[in-house]
Scaffold this active site. Structure first.
Site, PDB file in Angstrom:
ATOM      1  N   GLY A   1     -17.989 -19.578 -22.807  1.00  0.00           N
ATOM      2  CA  GLY A   1     -17.540 -20.324 -21.737  1.00  0.00           C
ATOM      3  C   GLY A   1     -18.274 -21.507 -21.465  1.00  0.00           C
TER       4      GLY A   1
ATOM      5  N   GLY B   1     -19.682 -16.515 -20.551  1.00  0.00           N
ATOM      6  CA  GLY B   1     -19.464 -15.753 -19.224  1.00  0.00           C
ATOM      7  C   GLY B   1     -20.207 -14.778 -19.447  1.00  0.00           C
TER       8      GLY B   1
ATOM      9  N   GLU C   1     -17.253 -14.527 -30.176  1.00  0.00           N
ATOM     10  CA  GLU C   1     -16.644 -13.530 -29.260  1.00  0.00           C
ATOM     11  C   GLU C   1     -16.133 -12.315 -30.382  1.00  0.00           C
ATOM     12  OE1 GLU C   1     -16.491 -16.702 -26.629  1.00  0.00           O
ATOM     13  OE2 GLU C   1     -16.377 -16.560 -28.879  1.00  0.00           O
TER      14      GLU C   1
ATOM     15  N   ASP D   1     -12.019 -17.416 -26.336  1.00  0.00           N
ATOM     16  CA  ASP D   1     -11.026 -17.771 -25.542  1.00  0.00           C
ATOM     17  C   ASP D   1     -11.462 -18.968 -24.781  1.00  0.00           C
ATOM     18  OD1 ASP D   1     -13.589 -16.652 -24.288  1.00  0.00           O
ATOM     19  OD2 ASP D   1     -12.537 -16.177 -22.333  1.00  0.00           O
TER      20      ASP D   1
END
Length: 344
Positions: free
Chosen positions: A115, A66, A138, A146
């Site tokens: 992502g 992301g 992350e 995530d």
């Protein structure tokens, strides 16, 4: 004229979505998530489209994750609307791809992280190459794996997922297959021909015809110490076991983990050990954790050190694992009053 960040096209019976921010390693923006969602939903009931394909423009990779710089800037300014909207809509897209009624082919060529994993690794046909670098880095920015990362990592063989999630390490194509993060191995030079063949052929038959010999996964020789060291739900104990191991790779893993956000490490491990029966349950929890990382975690500081100031010297708070007690970890898992219902 500004070129679109997403290229949507149809070739025969194949609907193709190409991420088109090569200078930013195709990092996902909210606008890109919305364009992808629109295309996916448009093709859901389109009789002439039998499969969809997701790939990335440029030579460096599918997607680096992301656009965390934009999320950082918004969070630092006290604006939670962008992080909230981005993660909610991104996670809904992840779920939509996982439950899609048609084959979803993800080309995980080159860098595929964060992502990028979310828009490919939940699909029905996940393709890696000799250039693939697949990972969830992350914890290094004070965040948690995530986009369904905790769901995927908790279902890898043994403790491989725990190792990858805590260290943030990326793996090559052979190891992605070994970790059950991918399904098919194809030589990168043959990708254009593969995509052309998918425009008219049966997905399974086409992929079988393009299959290349898979190299020996490098993680296989490390399974014994990985499974032994990463068992349990205590990060300090995991670190202690890694440091006690004679293998240099275990020592290196301990050194790497020690550089990550202590809070993110403990929250990540608890999330991995959560008893999720569905991807949607995991995504719902990850949304809660993501927003907590912005509100009370190390996300802003982690992105500052990595992407803004680039000093690679994050000042984690708390600074050590021993300071992150159970009450602090629990706060990340508590629902906020304004938490949206993502599914159902």
């Amino acid at each position: 004229m500004t070129e679109s960040e997403i290229l949507v096209s149809e070739n025969g019976s194949l609907g193709r979505i190409t991420l088109n921010r090569p200078k930013a390693l195709n990092s996902l923006t909210l606008g890109m998530v919305r364009e992808m969602t629109e295309a996916v939903e448009r093709w859901r009931d389109a009789e002439h489209i039998r499969a969809i394909l997701i790939d990335g423009a440029g030579e460096r990779g599918l997607c680096a994750g992301g656009d965390v710089r934009a999320l950082h800037d918004a969070a630092k300014a006290g604006d939670e609307s962008l992080p909230s909207a981005f993660w909610a809509e991104e996670y809904r897209l992840n779920s939509a791809l996982a439950n899609y009624p048609k084959p979803v082919v993800g080309i995980m060529d080159g860098i595929c992280m964060g992502g990028g994993v979310g828009i490919t690794a939940h699909g029905s046909h996940r393709v890696v190459t000799e250039r693939s670098k697949v990972g969830m880095p992350e914890t290094g920015i004070g965040f948690i794996p995530d986009v369904g990362g905790t769901y995927l990592m908790s279902r890898t063989p043994g403790e491989l997922g725990t190792h990858l999630a805590l260290t943030g390490s990326a793996v090559g194509g052979a190891d992605a297959l070994y970790c059950d993060l991918a399904d098919h191995y194809v030589d990168s030079a043959r990708l254009p021909a593969l995509i052309e063949a998918l425009s008219s052929g049966d997905v399974d038959e086409v992929l079988a015809g393009f299959a290349a010999a898979v190299p020996e996964p490098s993680l296989a020789e490390h399974r014994e110490w990985i499974d032994a060291a990463y068992a349990g739900d205590d990060v300090e104990a995991i670190l202690a076991r890694l440091r006690e191991r004679p293998e240099q790779a275990a020592q290196d893993a301990a050194t790497t983990i020690a550089t990550k956000s202590p809070t993110a490490l403990k929250v990540t491990l608890r999330a991995l050990r959560s008893d999720h029966t569905s991807l949607e349950q995991a995504l719902t929890q990850e949304y809660r954790l993501a927003m907590a990382c912005v509100r009370i975690g190390d996300f802003v500081e982690g992105v500052r050190a990595t992407l803004v100031d680039k000093d690679r010297n994050p000042q984690w708070s708390p600074t050590s694992l021993s300071e992150v007690d159970e009450s602090r970890v629990q706060k990340f898992f508590e629902p906020a009053a304004d938490e949206p219902k993502l599914f159902g």
